[in-house]
Design an enzyme around this catalytic site. Sequence first.
Site, mmCIF file in Angstrom:
data_model
loop_
_atom_site.group_PDB
_atom_site.id
_atom_site.type_symbol
_atom_site.label_atom_id
_atom_site.label_comp_id
_atom_site.label_asym_id
_atom_site.label_seq_id
_atom_site.Cartn_x
_atom_site.Cartn_y
_atom_site.Cartn_z
ATOM 1 N N CYS A 90 0.836 -1.207 0.000
ATOM 2 C CA CYS A 90 0.000 0.000 0.000
ATOM 3 C C CYS A 90 0.862 1.246 0.000
ATOM 4 C CB CYS A 90 -0.950 0.024 1.192
ATOM 5 S SG CYS A 90 -0.110 0.382 2.719
ATOM 6 N N CYS A 95 3.698 1.891 2.428
ATOM 7 C CA CYS A 95 4.957 1.171 2.189
ATOM 8 C C CYS A 95 5.906 2.026 1.343
ATOM 9 C CB CYS A 95 4.706 -0.132 1.428
ATOM 10 S SG CYS A 95 3.449 -1.179 2.149
ATOM 11 N N ASP A 146 12.102 25.282 -33.391
ATOM 12 C CA ASP A 146 13.245 25.585 -34.242
ATOM 13 C C ASP A 146 12.777 25.308 -35.679
ATOM 14 O OD1 ASP A 146 15.976 25.789 -35.145
ATOM 15 O OD2 ASP A 146 15.954 23.604 -35.288
ATOM 16 N N ASP A 204 16.162 20.093 -32.538
ATOM 17 C CA ASP A 204 16.787 18.804 -32.888
ATOM 18 C C ASP A 204 18.301 18.841 -32.943
ATOM 19 O OD1 ASP A 204 17.005 20.375 -35.226
ATOM 20 O OD2 ASP A 204 17.201 18.561 -36.432
ATOM 21 N N ASP A 207 20.584 23.575 -30.516
ATOM 22 C CA ASP A 207 19.321 23.748 -29.774
ATOM 23 C C ASP A 207 19.451 23.336 -28.305
ATOM 24 O OD1 ASP A 207 17.851 24.645 -31.990
ATOM 25 O OD2 ASP A 207 17.518 22.598 -32.673
#
Length: 806
Positions: free
Chosen positions: A23, A26, A491, A690, A694
């Site tokens: 539960c 824990c 970009d 990418d 960047d």
Amino acid sequence: MNQTVKPIHKAEPFTVPVEGMTCASCVRRVENAAAKVPGVEKSAVNFATKKLTVESTEGFSPEDLEKAIRKVGYQIPPGAMDHALREAGMLPPTADASHAGHEHHHSHSGPQSHEHMDHAAMGHDQSGHAGGHDHMHMHQGEEGALKRDLAIAFVLTLPLFVLEMASHVYDPFHHWLMGVIETQNLYYAYFALATVVVFGPGFRFLRIGLPALLRGAPEMNSLVAVGVLAAYGYSLVTTFAPDLLPESARFVYYEAATVIVTLILFGRLLEARATGRTGEAIEKLSRLQAKTARVERDGKVLDIPSEQVVAGDVLVIRPGERIPVDGTVIDGSSNVDESMISGEPLPVEKATGATVVGGTINKTGAFRFRADKVGRDTMLAQIIRMVEQAQGSKLPIQGLVDRVTAWFVPAVIVLAVLTFAVWLFVGPEPALAHALANAVAVLIIACPCAMGLAVPTSIVVGGGRAAELGVLFRKGEALQELRNVALVVVDKTGTVTKGRPELTDLVTAEGFAEDEVLALVSSVEAQSEHPIAEAIVKAAEAKSLAVPKAEKFASVTGYGIEAEVSGRKVSVGADRFMEKLGLSVRTFAETAARLGDEGKTPLYAAVDGKLAAVIAVADPLKPSSREAIRALQAMGVEVAMVTGDNRRTAEAIGRQVGIARVVAEVLPEGKVKAIHEMRAGGRKLAFVGDGINDAPALAEADIGIAIGTGTDVAIESADVVLVGGELSAAVSAIAMSRATMTNIKQNLFWAFGYNVALVPVAAGVLYPAFGWLLSPMIAAGAMALSSVFVLGNALRLKAVKVGETR
């Protein structure tokens, strides 16, 4: 653990399963125990997957972590720690794996042995559970034990429940029963059945719950154990020492004890099934791994297990086969179905020089390729690791839930004691029986399980569904924060556009054929090294045109190039070159204006002193960019573009895709500055890029989203990775974030609402006004169903559809 962990100089995350967590209470206990271990920087438990993720630094000892977990009453399965550390690259592979590889092919024993264990681990043992018992097997074992226990409990509880309940509900049955068997003998029969149920199938609750209670750290099982033992113990007194109780309170609650055990076992079984399904995304990804590979070695073609492939091996792929590792095509050509990795439905053409990804399926052709990345370095292995990390991460919202649930169980026990006391001293007769029944109902109805499952199950299912849509959340925070994004900054090159120049326009003058002009121009451009030249040559190759060799090539600086092709003089260059040659470009004025508006620079071709064609080479839009940007705007998200490209081209691209706000001609630090300015007013901002340039912007934005076909540096700087390289996946990312967070809120509302509403009812607050009391059996049923409701709601995320993704 008999191996030493190599020195660690940075935080190294690894994930390991923990057994015995039942539960939400824990979760807090395991996290706190792990956090106190020297060398542990960060620890987080995902209750849905029952796994602990640890970030460790210098001085970390795996033995200390295992001891700390054991000390608080849980355990890491044997061998799982070694396996997890090996997965994280913190341990060398096992001697066995190396030896196996060595025996298989001596020539490759060196580097190969290092890869074996990792690759086998990645492909076949995703859970971090060693010895081949992966997450699925562990779950099946748990499910099997629950099924067996539930069957025993059900068979033994049914007669007890029917006899006791029918006697209460139907008087004639009660009289008949009393005539057939003496009350005392009936109690003995009940006692026999209940004892088997409580100390057989129900022993799991006592074994875990009572020690936790004695340690002063009660949890879910403690509530069940105390409730069941209270009902059972009271019944024992009634059966064997009735004189200790007032006559009005001589009742037995054997049926309550057994029904509670049966219903909670039923709830746990449903929970185990549903939790098993939450991890399906990783199971699916793991199954994409090819089992064998066909490798060329020592002049022979051998079939070997794919985990024994090493970088540099040459592999042979036939039609319909799954590609085992990442590599580069050496010869041959085919179409490859990459949909399982990128979400892109159309097969991708592959020829010499193209990259192929492990786990994808070859369609029609055959080819040979060189293995570049194997084992844990393959794209599939990295995707699985990213999905696991995202599923194991903790959302900020989870911290609050954990703090509440840590106090919840002790609070319920206190409330049960108070309930017992109030009913005993001021309740109606039989006061003791009422006090016991209501206290047991309070203990049984409280469900910290539902609270504990509310957030992690949604993360696991939502993260898995996102992965299917080509979105990987590298950090859990991104899953929570992305839904609030007001501005997405993209970009241009490689994100909105393809990132490589292509021939986009070729308009011929009267008397010239398109293919004829393209072949002639391509022949001249083949002598040039300019990127534009390469795009024109590729366009001719794509059309399979016969391109004759050019002679007498000359470059006219600042104007263009010229050469002789099959006896014809061909000149290619800007408008000023044509004017220099005495040719007017006025016939193409309209086309040139259109090209200019689209941000393309027109080039002209002349053949034998006549104007032949206008040509444009540009970085074209990706097919999904326009639609993706429209979809983002429809979601109420503003889109802006920041690029290092020239303003004219950038604004033309902006017009084509519907982006009004364009910042052009900026260097990498200029992108960071632009993000700062756009974020003014406290708006949440996501940046999509990418390239290496960047990376600073991806790190600076509130959420960095990297295009998965981009550079490793960009991916490392990002919070979210779009695997397929299409901007449309950003739409999926935001949609999945919104759907997951809505789902989490629904789960939390249910889990907290359920407990806040029903715990007082179980305590008997409605009794004075309405005379309503909650039987412990109904409480057990309600508790079992509350967790199942949360899991069922989370599983709805598997069906989330995002129209713009595919």
